[in-house]
Design a protein around this motif. Structure first.
Motif, PDB file in Angstrom:
ATOM      1  N   LEU A 168       2.843  -1.393 -11.146  1.00  0.00           N
ATOM      2  CA  LEU A 168       4.234  -1.830 -11.322  1.00  0.00           C
ATOM      3  C   LEU A 168       4.962  -1.902  -9.989  1.00  0.00           C
ATOM      4  O   LEU A 168       5.893  -2.723  -9.820  1.00  0.00           O
ATOM      5  N   LEU A 169       4.584  -1.102  -9.009  1.00  0.00           N
ATOM      6  CA  LEU A 169       5.212  -1.108  -7.689  1.00  0.00           C
ATOM      7  C   LEU A 169       4.136  -1.279  -6.636  1.00  0.00           C
ATOM      8  O   LEU A 169       3.081  -0.642  -6.702  1.00  0.00           O
ATOM      9  N   ASN A 170       4.432  -2.169  -5.657  1.00  0.00           N
ATOM     10  CA  ASN A 170       3.466  -2.422  -4.588  1.00  0.00           C
ATOM     11  C   ASN A 170       4.256  -2.884  -3.364  1.00  0.00           C
ATOM     12  O   ASN A 170       5.201  -3.673  -3.487  1.00  0.00           O
ATOM     13  N   GLY A 171       3.883  -2.403  -2.198  1.00  0.00           N
ATOM     14  CA  GLY A 171       4.588  -2.807  -0.986  1.00  0.00           C
ATOM     15  C   GLY A 171       4.031  -2.129   0.230  1.00  0.00           C
ATOM     16  O   GLY A 171       3.011  -1.434   0.173  1.00  0.00           O
ATOM     17  N   LEU A 172       4.739  -2.311   1.371  1.00  0.00           N
ATOM     18  CA  LEU A 172       4.333  -1.709   2.634  1.00  0.00           C
ATOM     19  C   LEU A 172       5.312  -0.606   2.988  1.00  0.00           C
ATOM     20  O   LEU A 172       6.534  -0.812   2.962  1.00  0.00           O
TER      21      LEU A 172
END
Length: 855
Positions: A168-172
């Motif tokens: 549900l959450l993905n990023g750098l």
């Protein structure tokens, strides 16, 4: 009392430690994970969810590419699509199309996005090119500022290459982006602390598995070009969330799923639409952490380690299957009901492995036990008989002498006579084949090869009727040396050696059982074996035949009931005899009568060795023939004491009278003396003839012609018939050859003709007919006498039986003539019948088998 069974036990530690080791080894393989994927895919595909009502797809399909031209399309085209969907009342528009590079039409697309107010754009996390760190690929600033939200389009592929869920959450770093589905739903982001990691680190949180509605094409879908060409359709898009993306083959991302596998992958836009549908319906699946799954496996190990060693082997199988079934049931309930994906592969493998591991420990102990038992069996007795071919020739000769009682014998070793009696070396014929008997006259010879030494044995058999049977017996004896096959080395493998030992032991046990059973069946007596309560546990075939009770009904039947049902008695009652045999451990012998036959039953108690069990062995002997012989013996004594003594006493009295008055001997007295002597002679002759007939065997049979026998008998009786004026008429011209004894057959026919003449009136006729019917030769002797009363016919052939009418008429017989005829006919496997009417005459008919029925 010894025990031949040892308990087979394992402990929790001996079972639990190997299972725990196996569990740790499984962690190094992909087997558990693949099993979890298979269980998940099976349940998900068998139970697809219903899609949400407010989700629809606008597909960039092959038709759209053909009509709108080569990709990428001008962004004014996407602006037109947004305007059309806005007019149709679409609630949310989600693009699964990346816009990372600027375009002259960006402002027009941005204006359309702002006019709608709820357009979601994707971003992508990837390195710009090889050898670069991963970075965020965002839409151009003009479009990013016009979008209501941004969402990542990443889908997680599992190790087997299938897409089952996403994060549900993905990023750098600390900038985490929601997924397209989460951004479109408007749901708040999941709680959690931002990670304290470098800005270039790819961070993923809150993995959820997607329960899909089905394979590719399940969700409602419209072609991109049709939306542009046709008027706005509020009925299709009003209040709905519209996902826009590529579905054309070779265009856009494609994802293999549990529904499709690698054959029919699903487009990315469909996957995100399924994600949104599950999210808004609160059907996303959370995966339970691996430590919990490992803990469940440890619990199963502990449970089975304590339970299995206490159970019987059959129940261990059931327990393992029940444990496996409960794990699968719990997995299905959590997945479909609570939306929790609990990996149970580790726990499932444990009961599957616990059974063979537990069985291996049991088998190891069982093998040790069986080895001890096999060693005991190997030392036990066997029921194999030594082959005659293995015996030394001098031993064979001594055994032949004891068994056959030959008139002479000879034993030679390489043409040197060792021992001889009645035979010499000159009598030895050429013997070419070892072990093959050569019969010359009264001599029988055989050569034997033992250790490269040739022995010759000769027997001079007595010239009697049994010599031919003895020769047939000698030919059946296996005297040739049997070449034993080369001894093979025993199996090297432990299990094979044990199997071979079991096979040998089983063979020996089987031979013993067969020997015992055949011995019981071959015994001339009936055998019944009971348990300690007098219930029949074994009976041989004689019992089944004599009592006419089927074998299944005999087993389990109380012996008392069997005896009472066939020979009820009160003094002493059967239950008393049987119970005293068991309680007093004393043998009993009692008379028994079954179906008009006499038996003697001997009850003997027995006890099994090394056991408290006991019972009765009942030996039943058929003494009907002995009793019949005793009856005949008594009748013979009565016959001799009365019938034979009576004329002798009369002769002695007459002789004494003549001695006192020697000068006055009347001719009548001499005639009376002659008649008495003649009667004594006839009595003795008939008695001797009956004894000869009873001793007749087929070894004294030869081929004889029946018509000639009847003619000779007629000639013997013709003088007696002429004296009474009776005519003997013989009808028959066909030669009928029989295999029998002509002398006794002729005597039997003479008895029939003598009776016919004796009981016929003067001037009558006795008809004699000889003919063949089928495979039998017939003789009918009919007279015109007074006949026989019907109540006397059943006893006509009983010895010493006389007809009342004959005695009253003065024809005194011995009662042996017809008994002799009946015995001779039975010895020739024939049949005799009587047909008589009072005042009309009597007809006797003999039926005898012909010698060549097919000739």
């Amino acid at each position: 009392m010894t025990r031949n069974w040892l308990p087979i036990k394992t402990t929790p530690w001996t079972l639990g430690l190997p299972l725990l080791t196996i569990l740790l080894l499984l962690q190094t393989t992909s087997i558990p994970q693949r099993l979890d994927f298979w269980l998940y895919d099976t349940l998900i595909t068998e139970n697809p969810v219903e899609p949400a009502d407010d989700v629809v797809i606008v597909a960039i399909d092959e038709l759209s590419v053909d009509r709108l031209g080569r990709w990428p399309w001008p962004r004014t085209t996407h602006a037109r699509l947004i305007e059309k969907l806005d007019k149709a009342g679409a609630k949310t528009i989600v693009f699964d199309i990346l816009f990372p590079e600027p375009s002259p039409d960006d402002q027009e697309l941005a204006r359309a996005m702002r006019n709608h107010g709820n357009v979601i754009l994707p971003l992508h996390l990837s390195p710009p090119s090889r050898n670069y760190l991963i970075s965020e690929q965002l839409p151009v600033p003009a479009l990013a500022s016009a979008a209501s939200a941004l969402g990542h389009a990443h889908v997680e592929l599992d190790k087997d290459g299938l897409a089952r869920g996403l994060y549900l959450l993905n990023g750098l770093g600390d900038q985490l982006w929601p997924s397209l589905a989460l951004a479109a739903s408007g749901e708040p982001l999941p709680n959690g602390e931002p990670p304290d990691v470098p800005l270039y680190t790819n961070v993923r949180q809150h993995y959820r598995a997607i329960p899909m509605a089905g394979g590719s094409g399940t969700l409602s879908s419209y072609s991109y070009t049709e939306i542009l060409d046709l008027p706005a359709a509020p009925e299709a898009f009003s209040g709905k969330t519209v996902f826009v993306g590529a579905t054309a083959p070779g265009f856009g991302d494609i994802l293999p799923t549990p529904f499709s596998g690698l054959n029919q992958p699903m487009s990315g836009v469909e996957f995100h639409a399924n994600s949104y549908s599950a999210l808004v319906k609160d059907e996303l699946i959370s995966r339970v952490s691996t430590p919990i799954a490992i803990g469940l496996a440890v619990v199963v190990i502990v449970f089975l380690s304590f339970a299995l060693p206490r159970m019987r082997p059959a129940r261990t199988i059931l327990l393992c299957l029940v444990t496996l079934g409960l794990l699968v049931l719990a997995h299905a309930l959590l997945l479909l009901g609570a939306r929790l994906w609990l990996p149970i592969s580790h726990a499932m493998v444990i009961p599957l492995l616990a059974l063979p591991v537990s069985s291996a420990f049991r088998l190891a102990m069982t093998n040790r036990f069986l080895n001890r038992q096999l060693d005991e069996l190997a030392r036990g007795p066997t029921m194999t008989l030594e082959e005659p071919s293995l015996r030394h020739p001098p031993q064979l000769l001594s055994q032949f002498q004891a068994l056959l009682q030959p008139e002479g014998w000879l034993l030679a070793e390489d043409n040197e006579v060792i021992t001889a009696s009645g035979l010499t070396a000159a009598d030895i014929p050429p013997l070419t084949e070892p072990g093959e008997w050569v019969h010359l006259g009264s001599q029988s010879w055989v050569s034997l090869l033992r250790n490269n030494i040739t022995y010759k044995i000769g027997l001079k058999l007595p010239n009697d009727l049994g010599r031919e049977a003895t020769r047939r017996y000698l030919r059946r004896l296996p005297l040739s040396t049997i070449q034993s096959p080369a001894r093979k080395s025993g199996p090297r493998e432990n299990i094979s050696a044990r199997i071979e030992r079991v096979r040998v032991a089983t063979e020996r046990m089987s031979q013993m059982q067969k020997f015992i059973r055949r011995s019981f069946e071959r015994m001339p007596d009936g055998i019944i074996v009971t348990d300690e309560l007098g219930v029949i546990r074994f009976a041989n075939g004689h019992i089944e035949e004599w009592f006419q009770e089927p074998m299944p009904s005999l087993s389990g039947l109380p012996l008392v009931k069997l005896l009472e049902g066939h020979d009820p008695r009160d003094n002493p009652p059967w239950h008393e005899t049987v119970s005293e045999t068991l309680t007093l451990a004393q043998s009993r012998t009692v008379d028994l009568r079954i179906r008009n036959k006499d038996f003697l039953i001997h009850f003997a108690p027995f006890a099994l060795p090394d056991s408290d069990q006991n019972g009765i062995i009942a030996n039943i002997s058929d003494i009907s023939e002995l009793r019949e012989q005793q009856r005949q013996h008594r009748e013979a004594i009565d016959f001799i004491s009365h019938d034979v003594r009576s004329p002798l006493v009369s002769q002695l009295a007459l002789i004494e009278q003549l001695k006192r008055n020697r000068g006055h001997i009347e001719p009548e007295q001499l005639d009376q003396l002659g008649r008495l002597a003649k009667r004594s002679y006839h009595l003795a002759e008939e008695f001797v003839q009956l004894a000869r007939a009873e001793q007749l065997t087929e070894t004294r049979f030869y081929e004889c012609e029946f018509l000639a026998i009847v003619e000779n008998a007629r000639d013997s009786v013709s003088e007696q018939a002429v004296e009474k004026g009776i005519q003997l008429v013989l009808q028959g011209t066909e030669d009928l050859w029989l295999r029998g004894n002509a002398e006794l057959l002729e005597r039997a026919v003479i008895n029939l003709l003598t009776n016919a003449v004796q009981y016929s009136s003067s001037g009558s006729t006795v008809n004699i007919q000889v003919f063949q019917a089928g495979h039998q030769a017939y003789l009918t002797v009919s007279d015109e006498g007074e006949g026989i009363a019907p109540d006397e016919i059943p006893y006509l052939f009983d010895r010493y039986r006389r007809q009342k009418s004959s005695e009253l008429s003065g024809n005194h017989g011995t009662g042996l003539g017809l008994s002799f005829v009946n015995v001779v006919v039975e010895k020739h496997r024939g049949e005799i019948t009587v047909n008589s009417r009072l005042g009309e005459g009597t007809a006797f008919t003999l039926k005898l088998p012909v010698a060549h029925p097919l000739g």
